[in-house]
Design a protein around this motif. Structure first.
Motif, PDB file in Angstrom:
ATOM      1  N   CYS A   1      48.646 -22.287  -1.495  1.00  0.00           N
ATOM      2  CA  CYS A   1      47.050 -22.825  -1.689  1.00  0.00           C
ATOM      3  C   CYS A   1      46.321 -21.867  -1.567  1.00  0.00           C
ATOM      4  N   PRO A   2      45.536 -21.908  -2.710  1.00  0.00           N
ATOM      5  CA  PRO A   2      44.923 -20.523  -2.682  1.00  0.00           C
ATOM      6  C   PRO A   2      43.396 -20.912  -1.811  1.00  0.00           C
TER       7      PRO A   2
ATOM      8  N   ALA B   1      44.661 -24.297   2.847  1.00  0.00           N
ATOM      9  CA  ALA B   1      43.973 -25.972   3.056  1.00  0.00           C
ATOM     10  C   ALA B   1      45.369 -26.556   3.867  1.00  0.00           C
ATOM     11  N   ILE B   2      46.759 -25.755   3.685  1.00  0.00           N
ATOM     12  CA  ILE B   2      47.238 -26.321   3.929  1.00  0.00           C
ATOM     13  C   ILE B   2      48.616 -25.199   5.637  1.00  0.00           C
TER      14      ILE B   2
ATOM     15  N   THR C   1      40.257 -28.275  -2.381  1.00  0.00           N
ATOM     16  CA  THR C   1      39.823 -28.996  -3.644  1.00  0.00           C
ATOM     17  C   THR C   1      40.946 -28.676  -5.309  1.00  0.00           C
ATOM     18  N   GLU C   2      42.034 -29.491  -4.657  1.00  0.00           N
ATOM     19  CA  GLU C   2      43.037 -29.852  -5.527  1.00  0.00           C
ATOM     20  C   GLU C   2      43.116 -28.615  -7.027  1.00  0.00           C
ATOM     21  N   CYS C   3      42.934 -27.666  -5.987  1.00  0.00           N
ATOM     22  CA  CYS C   3      42.849 -26.360  -6.370  1.00  0.00           C
ATOM     23  C   CYS C   3      42.124 -25.907  -7.916  1.00  0.00           C
TER      24      CYS C   3
ATOM     25  N   ILE D   1      47.689 -30.995   5.096  1.00  0.00           N
ATOM     26  CA  ILE D   1      46.469 -29.994   4.403  1.00  0.00           C
ATOM     27  C   ILE D   1      45.349 -30.960   5.149  1.00  0.00           C
TER      28      ILE D   1
ATOM     29  N   GLN E   1      48.393 -26.620  -7.096  1.00  0.00           N
ATOM     30  CA  GLN E   1      49.833 -26.441  -6.607  1.00  0.00           C
ATOM     31  C   GLN E   1      50.473 -26.625  -5.472  1.00  0.00           C
TER      32      GLN E   1
ATOM     33  N   ILE F   1      44.173 -33.628  -2.170  1.00  0.00           N
ATOM     34  CA  ILE F   1      45.240 -33.545  -2.143  1.00  0.00           C
ATOM     35  C   ILE F   1      46.066 -34.448  -0.867  1.00  0.00           C
TER      36      ILE F   1
END
Ligand code: SF4
Ligand code: SF4
Length: 115
Positions: free
Chosen positions: A19-20, A23-24, A72-74, A66, A82, A3
Motif C-alpha cells: 500500500c503506497p 492504509a493497511i 486512494t484506490e492507489c 484498510i 495493489q 477498497i
C-alpha cells in the motif's frame, strides 16, 4: 471508492507492504494518519485536531483492515489497487459505503503526501 477487506481474509499479510499510503494494518494493531504519509497534524470534520503520530483504534481485531480515509484506490501511484492485485483470496473489494470520484481520490492523495 475505497477498497475494503472482507472477513474472508486469511491474514497472510501480503497486502500490507504494497500500500503506497500505509492504509493497511494488521488486525488489532493501531493505525496512524502519519504512517506512510506526510501528515503531521489532521483536523477532523468535527474540529478535533490530531497528531499524525496519534495511535488510532484498530478497525478490526481479527483481520487485516484498510483505513478508508487513507485509501486512494492507489490512484496517483498505480494503475490498479495493489492490495486487490496481490490478495490470494480476492477479499479486497470495493467498499460500497465509500464512493469517491477519481478527482476526490487524487485530492486525498495530494493532501496526504503534501503535494
Ligand atoms: Fe492501499 Fe491501494 Fe489497497 Fe487502497 S487500494 S488500501 S491505497 S493498496
Ligand atoms: Fe488478508 Fe488478502 Fe491482505 Fe492476505 S492479502 S492479509 S488475505 S487482505
Amino acid at each position: 471508492m475505497a477498497i475494503m477487506i472482507t472477513d474472508e481474509c486469511i491474514n497472510c499479510g501480503a497486502c500490507e507492504p504494497e500500500c503506497p499510503n500505509t492504509a493497511i494494518y494488521e488486525g488489532g494493531v493501531e493505525w496512524t494518519w502519519g504512517g506512510g504519509t506526510n501528515l503531521s497534524e489532521v483536523e477532523l470534520e468535527d474540529g478535533t485536531v490530531l497528531s499524525g503520530e496519534d495511535e488510532m483504534e484498530p478497525v478490526s481485531d481479527e483481520f487485516y483492515y484498510i483505513v478508508s480515509d487513507k485509501c486512494t484506490e492507489c490512484m496517483g501511484f498505480h494503475e490498479e489497487p495493489q492490495c486487490a492485485a496481490v490478495c490470494p483470496v480476492d477479499c479486497c473489494i470495493e467498499d460500497p459505503d465509500m464512493r469517491e470520484t477519481e478527482e476526490e481520490l487524487l485530492t486525498k492523495k495530494a493532501w496526504m503526501h503534501g503535494e
